[in-house]
Design a protein around this motif. Sequence first.
Motif, PDB file in Angstrom:
ATOM      1  N   GLN A 147      -0.851  24.993   1.113  1.00  0.00           N
ATOM      2  CA  GLN A 147      -1.519  24.749   0.335  1.00  0.00           C
ATOM      3  C   GLN A 147      -2.639  22.488   0.614  1.00  0.00           C
ATOM      4  N   LYS A 148      -1.660  22.367   1.725  1.00  0.00           N
ATOM      5  CA  LYS A 148      -2.084  20.944   2.509  1.00  0.00           C
ATOM      6  C   LYS A 148      -3.412  21.098   2.963  1.00  0.00           C
ATOM      7  N   GLY A 149      -4.148  22.137   3.488  1.00  0.00           N
ATOM      8  CA  GLY A 149      -5.556  21.521   4.166  1.00  0.00           C
ATOM      9  C   GLY A 149      -6.675  21.002   4.150  1.00  0.00           C
ATOM     10  N   ILE A 150      -6.670  19.770   4.809  1.00  0.00           N
ATOM     11  CA  ILE A 150      -8.105  19.189   3.600  1.00  0.00           C
ATOM     12  C   ILE A 150      -8.810  19.742   3.721  1.00  0.00           C
ATOM     13  N   LEU A 151      -9.929  19.921   4.936  1.00  0.00           N
ATOM     14  CA  LEU A 151     -10.931  20.992   4.918  1.00  0.00           C
ATOM     15  C   LEU A 151     -10.941  22.346   4.423  1.00  0.00           C
ATOM     16  N   ARG A 152     -11.647  22.581   3.566  1.00  0.00           N
ATOM     17  CA  ARG A 152     -11.975  23.646   2.195  1.00  0.00           C
ATOM     18  C   ARG A 152     -11.529  25.387   3.644  1.00  0.00           C
ATOM     19  N   ILE A 153     -12.123  25.087   4.854  1.00  0.00           N
ATOM     20  CA  ILE A 153     -12.451  26.060   5.560  1.00  0.00           C
ATOM     21  C   ILE A 153     -10.958  26.344   6.591  1.00  0.00           C
ATOM     22  N   ASP A 154     -10.502  25.442   6.284  1.00  0.00           N
ATOM     23  CA  ASP A 154      -9.050  25.321   7.311  1.00  0.00           C
ATOM     24  C   ASP A 154      -8.024  26.092   6.684  1.00  0.00           C
ATOM     25  N   GLN A 155      -8.255  25.533   4.915  1.00  0.00           N
ATOM     26  CA  GLN A 155      -7.411  26.327   3.556  1.00  0.00           C
ATOM     27  C   GLN A 155      -7.652  27.159   3.640  1.00  0.00           C
ATOM     28  N   ASN A 156      -8.929  27.939   4.204  1.00  0.00           N
ATOM     29  CA  ASN A 156      -9.349  29.471   2.976  1.00  0.00           C
ATOM     30  C   ASN A 156      -8.921  30.128   4.541  1.00  0.00           C
ATOM     31  N   LEU A 157      -8.385  29.640   6.101  1.00  0.00           N
ATOM     32  CA  LEU A 157      -7.491  30.558   6.662  1.00  0.00           C
ATOM     33  C   LEU A 157      -7.019  30.832   6.420  1.00  0.00           C
ATOM     34  N   ALA A 158      -6.060  30.047   5.483  1.00  0.00           N
ATOM     35  CA  ALA A 158      -4.595  30.654   5.056  1.00  0.00           C
ATOM     36  C   ALA A 158      -4.402  31.505   3.362  1.00  0.00           C
ATOM     37  N   LEU A 159      -6.060  32.317   3.423  1.00  0.00           N
ATOM     38  CA  LEU A 159      -6.075  32.379   1.568  1.00  0.00           C
ATOM     39  C   LEU A 159      -7.285  33.887   2.016  1.00  0.00           C
ATOM     40  N   HIS A 160      -7.828  33.762   3.035  1.00  0.00           N
ATOM     41  CA  HIS A 160      -8.886  35.091   3.357  1.00  0.00           C
ATOM     42  C   HIS A 160      -7.749  36.045   4.221  1.00  0.00           C
ATOM     43  N   GLY A 161      -7.951  37.346   3.658  1.00  0.00           N
ATOM     44  CA  GLY A 161      -7.046  39.013   3.839  1.00  0.00           C
ATOM     45  C   GLY A 161      -7.506  39.148   5.939  1.00  0.00           C
ATOM     46  N   SER A 162      -8.591  38.623   5.987  1.00  0.00           N
ATOM     47  CA  SER A 162      -8.222  38.757   7.129  1.00  0.00           C
ATOM     48  C   SER A 162      -7.876  38.134   8.359  1.00  0.00           C
ATOM     49  N   THR A 163      -7.262  36.746   7.939  1.00  0.00           N
ATOM     50  CA  THR A 163      -7.248  35.809   8.859  1.00  0.00           C
ATOM     51  C   THR A 163      -5.508  34.875   8.391  1.00  0.00           C
ATOM     52  N   SER A 164      -5.043  35.410   6.751  1.00  0.00           N
ATOM     53  CA  SER A 164      -4.159  35.345   6.433  1.00  0.00           C
ATOM     54  C   SER A 164      -2.539  35.657   6.878  1.00  0.00           C
ATOM     55  N   GLY A 165      -2.738  36.545   8.126  1.00  0.00           N
ATOM     56  CA  GLY A 165      -1.320  36.892   9.095  1.00  0.00           C
ATOM     57  C   GLY A 165      -1.667  36.305  10.164  1.00  0.00           C
ATOM     58  N   ILE A 166      -2.282  35.780  10.553  1.00  0.00           N
ATOM     59  CA  ILE A 166      -2.868  35.346  11.476  1.00  0.00           C
ATOM     60  C   ILE A 166      -1.709  33.855  11.606  1.00  0.00           C
TER      61      ILE A 166
END
Length: 132
Positions: free
Chosen positions: A69-88
Amino acid sequence: MVTLIGGGHSVGVAHCSLFRDRLRDPAMDPTLKARLRKTCRGPNDPSVFLDQGTPFRVDYAIYRQIKSQKGILRIDQNLALHGSTSGIVSRFASDRRLFGKRFVEAMHKMGAIGVLTGDSGEIRTNCRAFNN
């Protein structure tokens, strides 16, 4: 490929005006949030490094940061949260070599795209808005 390009943010900066909405996110790391709020009080829209750990090196550290939860930009943080990208994100956060290999491949692909100019496209003066 978008998840890989996020790794490019490991060497960028962002002005406070671009991430103020993240400072209201209750999930954001509280220590980072406090530091950013203090920095953003400054005049002339200050900027901060997107990668708080290794800001001068393209590496996989930014993926570990967004998992925490240390992403500065929301778009970066969302990568860790979204089901299609969190595993990557998890794989890149734990495997420096995998990130490096895939990042190079993605940069090669992007380099082959070709820039659209003239009536076919535009080079934006502000990446968030079309030119007038």
